[in-house]
Structure formats: C-alpha cells, structure tokens
Design an enzyme around this catalytic site. Structure first.
Site, short mmCIF file in Angstrom:
data_model
loop_
_atom_site.label_atom_id
_atom_site.label_comp_id
_atom_site.label_asym_id
_atom_site.label_seq_id
_atom_site.Cartn_x
_atom_site.Cartn_y
_atom_site.Cartn_z
N PHE A 149 -0.33 8.82 6.86
CA PHE A 149 0.26 9.95 6.14
C PHE A 149 -0.27 10.26 4.87
CE2 PHE A 149 3.22 6.91 4.09
CZ PHE A 149 3.58 7.75 2.81
N LYS A 173 -6.52 11.63 15.65
CA LYS A 173 -5.34 11.36 15.74
C LYS A 173 -4.30 11.44 14.50
CE LYS A 173 -1.81 9.21 16.19
NZ LYS A 173 -0.71 9.59 15.06
N GLU A 176 1.69 11.76 12.16
CA GLU A 176 2.38 12.86 12.85
C GLU A 176 3.57 13.26 11.66
OE1 GLU A 176 2.51 9.85 13.42
OE2 GLU A 176 4.58 8.95 14.14
N SER A 226 -0.74 0.99 8.21
CA SER A 226 -0.12 -0.25 7.73
C SER A 226 -0.69 -1.48 8.59
CB SER A 226 1.37 -0.13 8.08
OG SER A 226 1.67 0.21 9.28
N CYS A 281 -2.89 3.32 -0.91
CA CYS A 281 -3.54 1.95 -0.64
C CYS A 281 -4.04 1.36 -1.93
CB CYS A 281 -4.11 1.84 0.61
SG CYS A 281 -5.68 2.56 0.43
N GLU A 385 4.24 -5.41 0.84
CA GLU A 385 3.62 -4.17 0.23
C GLU A 385 4.95 -3.25 0.01
OE1 GLU A 385 1.64 -1.24 2.86
OE2 GLU A 385 0.26 -0.87 1.16
P1 NAD Z 1 1.29 3.73 9.78
O1 NAD Z 1 0.88 2.39 10.42
O2 NAD Z 1 2.90 3.88 10.05
O3 NAD Z 1 0.64 4.98 10.46
C1 NAD Z 1 -0.75 5.14 10.88
C2 NAD Z 1 -1.20 5.62 12.14
O4 NAD Z 1 -0.73 4.90 13.02
C3 NAD Z 1 -0.44 6.99 12.20
O5 NAD Z 1 -1.26 7.81 12.74
C4 NAD Z 1 0.74 6.64 13.21
O6 NAD Z 1 0.85 7.63 14.21
C5 NAD Z 1 0.23 5.72 14.07
N1 NAD Z 1 1.32 4.57 14.43
C6 NAD Z 1 2.36 4.28 13.90
N2 NAD Z 1 3.37 3.75 14.65
C7 NAD Z 1 2.49 2.92 15.48
C8 NAD Z 1 2.93 2.32 16.62
N3 NAD Z 1 3.94 1.53 16.86
N4 NAD Z 1 1.87 2.07 17.67
C9 NAD Z 1 0.61 2.70 17.47
N5 NAD Z 1 0.41 3.66 16.54
C10 NAD Z 1 1.48 3.93 15.48
O7 NAD Z 1 1.15 4.00 8.28
P2 NAD Z 1 1.63 5.27 7.47
O8 NAD Z 1 3.09 4.80 7.10
O9 NAD Z 1 1.15 6.51 7.82
O10 NAD Z 1 0.53 4.92 5.94
C11 NAD Z 1 0.71 4.04 5.08
C12 NAD Z 1 0.04 2.80 5.18
O11 NAD Z 1 -1.39 2.71 5.43
C13 NAD Z 1 0.29 1.71 4.16
O12 NAD Z 1 0.65 0.49 4.49
C14 NAD Z 1 -0.79 1.76 3.12
O13 NAD Z 1 -1.33 0.88 2.33
C15 NAD Z 1 -1.89 2.09 4.25
N6 NAD Z 1 -3.15 2.52 3.70
C16 NAD Z 1 -4.15 1.70 3.79
C17 NAD Z 1 -5.25 2.36 3.65
C18 NAD Z 1 -6.62 1.53 3.42
O14 NAD Z 1 -7.75 1.79 3.39
N7 NAD Z 1 -6.57 0.10 3.47
C19 NAD Z 1 -5.57 3.65 3.17
C20 NAD Z 1 -4.38 4.43 3.21
C21 NAD Z 1 -3.20 3.89 3.55
#
Ligand code: NAD
Length: 501
Positions: A149, A173, A176, A226, A281, A385
């Site tokens: 997000f 994808k 959401e 994450s 991040c 985190e």
């Molecule tokens: P998230 O892991 O909740 O979601 C990321 C994606 O995974 C979304 O598209 C979501 O729909 C999907 N997803 C969520 N739950 C899922 C499941 N159970 N099974 C399959 N797919 C699923 O992450 P977020 O809250 O949207 O973003 C924040 C996180 O992203 C933080 O941990 C941040 O550090 C990390 N981040 C990392 C970087 C990097 O380059 N290392 C960059 C930006 C953000």
C-alpha cells in the site's frame, strides 16, 4: 462511494466474484469506495489475455517499445498531480510526498526508455576456429507484480516499466488498500500507445496472489510487502518453477558518531523517521548514538522539533505528516508504543494522545510523532518493524557496536552513518550487513539506474529491483556460437571443443 474493477486487455472489466474490499480515505476516516476482489478464474482470464498479447509485443523492435516508454514519461509528468491527488486520498500521505511517489516511479520509466542501449548483448569475435559468440536477452513471457500500500505509484512503475520495455506482458496485483492509482497508470500506458493486454491490473487478496504464484503461464513474480507474505510468495512461486524477487519489511538504523554535525543529523532524522508518518520501508526508525553525550544532545535537539511536527490532512499544505493508512494499522503502531513503555524504554515525546481538531478530519487515522529513548536490542519493540511515526534511540559506546546492531538485526534493508571521518564511514559501509548504505545521507534509496534491494529478511531472491538487475530479472540469457564458413572440416568430432583443439 465508488467501485474499482479490473483492467484487462485495454479496458475496464467488471469483477464477477461478488467479493469486495473496502477503500478508506485515511484523512477523514471513512470508507469512500470498494474494490473488486478477483476469483481464481478471473485472474486466470487476465493471465490468458496477457499471454495472447505478449508474442506480438516481444516481436516489436526494442526502439518501438522504448518510444512507448518515452511517451509514458511525458504523460506521467503531465498527470503527476492528478495521480498524486488520487494517491493521497486513498493512502493518506501528504500531497508533496505523493508527488515524490509518482516522481520516483516515472524516473524508472525514464531509465527504461533507454532500453535499446540497456538490452545490448555482448559479442566476442573469433573465440576459436572462426567462431563468433554472442548473447542476447529475451523476455520471459507473462510476468506479475504484487505491490504494497505504501508506494502505489512508484512500486508498480518500478516493476512494469522494465518488464514491459524488455518485451514481457505484465499482470499487476496492487494493494487492495489503495487500488486507484494503478488504474490511472493503465490509462497512461494506453494513451502512450501500449498495445492492449500488455499492462493489466487485477485486484484481489490471497486468492489472486495464490493464482499468480502457481499458474504455470506466469514466468516471474516480483513482490514488495511485509516479510511474512514476501517469504510465502517467494516459496510458493519458487515451488512452482518461477523466478521470484520478494522484498519485505525493514528496521533501518542510523549510526551517529561523536564527530557528526548534530544539527544536520537532527534535520536528517526528522525527515527520514517521520516523513510519510514512518510508513516507508526506507524510513530510519532507529538512531544509534555512539556515546551518551551524543545521545543526550541529540534527544535535546529532537524533542522540541518532534513535539511541534505539524500533523495535518493530506492536502494541508502545512502538513509534515498525515494519517496512517487504516485504523487497524494505527492500533498496531499504538500497541508497539505501549509495549516499548512496558519494556522500560522512555517515551520522550508521546504521540499516542494526539487529537485532530480540524473540522471534518476529526475521525482520520492520525497519530502524533513519538520519540523513544533508552531502547535496547533485547526489546521486542526494537526487534519488530513498527511502520509508524516513531524513532527509537539506542545508546552504544563504540563504532563496533554501531556496526553490530544493524548487522545482527533480522532485517537488512537500509542504514546510514553520520560522521566527519572517512575512515569510520568506510569501515561502516564495508562491514555492515545491510543492502543499502548511506554516508551522511538519511534515506539511501538508489536511483532508477542503480538497483534497490535489502539483505536478510528484507528481501528474498538474488536479483534486485530496477537498474541493470531489473533488466536481468525480466529477461533470460541466450548465448549463441556461430560459424559461417565454407572451410568447415568434414567429419564428426567427439571430444568436447576447447581452445586447444
Ligand atoms: P502486505 O504484505 O500486507 O501486502 C503486500 C501485498 O501482499 C498486497 O498486494 C496484499 O494484497 C498481499 N497480501 C496481503 N496478505 C496476503 C496473504 N495472506 N496472502 C497473499 N497475499 C497477501 O504489505 P503492506 O502492509 O501493503 O505494505 C507494508 C509492508 O511492505 C511493510 O512491511 C514495508 O516494510 C514493506 N515494504 C517493503 C519494501 C521493500 O522494498 N523492502 C518497500 C515498500 C514496502
């Protein structure tokens, strides 16, 4: 209340699953829309559309493909503020920060517009027996991106620009939580002249992610989010024979040495810890002070600045930070602040009691900025985190300890050091077990023509995002040995060819 559906084959396609996710406006704390969540079958249809369109796209000359990227760059500059407005509304971040989100993404489009040069292979003339040897990079076919997000413009552009310029068809994808910007990007791609079926957007949750990671027609999956989901996506995609890069969470440390200019350090920390309310991040979330003297002075300098940070709604021009993405996320961040207090750390500035008073925004997901001192490496609030507007101060006595802390942490995304000593900076940069390092630079985010990626639990897979690594990720190498001669000796040779025969 608006609805967001899918984008397939150059047009908006209504979701049929009858499952929806809520879209909130974090600044006002209300649901403003809903997004269709795709079924397995709907995702399979998107993959089929991409698969059908890809061969003709790959067959176009790389110069023609690059021209589409050039058009895209022009359109993205024109549309930057519209994209940033839509982004702020669903994400909650301050408008100027949202403009930066779009800008960092379009810089990858600028990089990818140079694809004719970037895709040039290597050629070795007369490697033996009048044979020339060269290698080319071919697209993989259908590739997919799954994004978080917190950068709804930048990260989809990181992935799609390079995937598409190298000749693949892309299935996006998005998160959401803020699904509208990728739909606007789809319009931009279309206006740029991209053929239908090459950039597709399918919204969804675990069902969509699982389909993308297991469908044999998808050749590579790029993920950012994450750590637990990154690991799951990496393992699932790998188990199904796909190439995968999966970027995860972070806990970024800044080491501050006694010879550092503390005024500059305070400036750097205020922006890098509290910008985007810490939902980055690459946010600095831990300041490692070498010596109590440094820590005491720095805390004294930071305290009034953290207390007076202007928290406002995303379109407030005075706002330095805005709302968190959802009320659940705010509750999670607050929970970590409670935990830090229980663990014995000192909340020098406590943002938990912040109340937004501006009319119309009272219910937004705001949280004040928090500064926490006397944090130790054993605390859970240090290990995890938090992803919110908080900075933790850890006190150490030596450079060795400052190198050890981020090196031993489970995450290894970014880190920086502030010092006047070239020797100390060099030592830190060379030895620290972290993927991206800044020297007197608060947020060491590599530009588009370099590659972005952390170490340890911050990234799974060997190949980073964008830069030359991005090109390697979305292509496969073919090496060709050729001889065009009429003096080829007749008869079979059974020994393996070497430079000796
Ligand atoms: P998230 O892991 O909740 O979601 C990321 C994606 O995974 C979304 O598209 C979501 O729909 C999907 N997803 C969520 N739950 C899922 C499941 N159970 N099974 C399959 N797919 C699923 O992450 P977020 O809250 O949207 O973003 C924040 C996180 O992203 C933080 O941990 C941040 O550090 C990390 N981040 C990392 C970087 C990097 O380059 N290392 C960059 C930006 C953000």
């Amino acid at each position: 209340m608006y609805e967001v559906h899918h984008y397939v084959n150059g047009t908006v396609v209504q979701g049929k699953s009858n499952r929806f996710g809520p879209i909130f406006n974090p600044s006002i704390g209300e649901q403003i829309g809903k997004v269709a969540l795709a079924s397995k079958e709907e995702v399979e249809n998107v993959i089929a559309a991409a698969e059908a369109a890809q061969p003709a796209w790959a067959a176009q000359s790389v110069v023609r493909r690059a021209r589409i990227l050039q058009n895209l760059v022009t359109i993205l500059y024109r549309e930057k503020d519209n994209l940033a407005k839509a982004l702020s509304r669903e994400h909650g971040k301050v408008f100027s920060d949202a403009q930066g989100d779009v800008q960092r993404g379009l810089e990858v489009a600028e990089f990818a517009a140079g694809m004719p040069h970037l895709l040039k292979g290597e050629f070795s003339q007369n490697v033996g027996g009048n044979i020339d040897m060269y290698n080319v990079r071919s697209p993989l076919g259908v590739v997919a991106g799954i994004t978080p997000f917190n950068f709804p413009a930048m990260i989809p552009l990181w992935m799609s620009c390079i995937a598409i310029a190298t000749g693949n068809a892309f299935v996006m994808k998005p998160s959401e939580k803020d699904p509208s910007v990728p739909m606007l990007l789809a319009d931009c791609w279309k206006e740029a002249g991209l053929p239908d079926g090459i950039f597709n957007v399918v919204h969804g949750d675990k069902e969509a992610v699982d389909t993308v990671c297991t469908d044999p027609r998808v050749k590579a999956v790029s993920f950012v989010g994450s750590t637990s989901i990154a690991k799951y996506v990496y393992e699932t995609a790998n188990a199904h024979g796909k190439r995968c890069q999966a970027m995860g969470g972070a806990k970024n440390h800044m080491a501050i040495l006694p010879d550092a200019d503390l005024e500059k350090v305070a400036d750097a920390l205020i922006g890098s810890a509290y910008g985007s309310a810490g939902e980055r991040c690459m946010a600095i979330s831990v300041a490692v002070c070498v010596g109590d003297d440094v820590a005491d002075k720095l805390v004294g300098m930071l305290k009034p600045r953290v207390e007076s940070l202007h928290v406002g709604h995303s379109m407030d021009p005075k706002a330095e930070m805005a709302a968190l993405v959802t009320s659940e996320h705010r509750a999670k961040v607050k929970g970590y602040l409670d935990l830090a207090e229980e663990e014995g750390a000192t909340l020098v500035v406590d943002g938990r009691g912040f109340k937004m008073t501006e009319e119309g925004f009272e219910n937004g997901y705001y949280l004040g900025a928090t500064l926490i001192d006397n944090v130790t490496a054993e605390m859970k609030s240090y290990k995890d985190e938090i992803f919110g507007p908080t900075l933790q101060i850890v006190r150490v006595n030596t450079l060795e300890e400052a190198i050890a802390l981020p090196s031993q942490h489970e995450y290894g995304n970014g880190t920086s050091i502030f010092t006047a000593s070239g020797n100390a900076a060099r030592e830190y940069a060379n030895r620290v077990e972290v993927g991206m390092v800044g020297v007197n630079v608060p947020i060491p985010v590599p530009l588009a023509f370099h590659s972005f990626g952390g170490w340890k639990n911050s990234a799974f897979g060997d190949i980073n995002q964008h830069g030359m690594e991005g090109i390697r990720f979305y292509t496969k190498t073919k090496t060709i040995s050729q001889r065009w001669l009429n003096d080829i000796t007749a008869g079979a040779e059974f020994a393996i060819p070497t430079l000796n025969n």
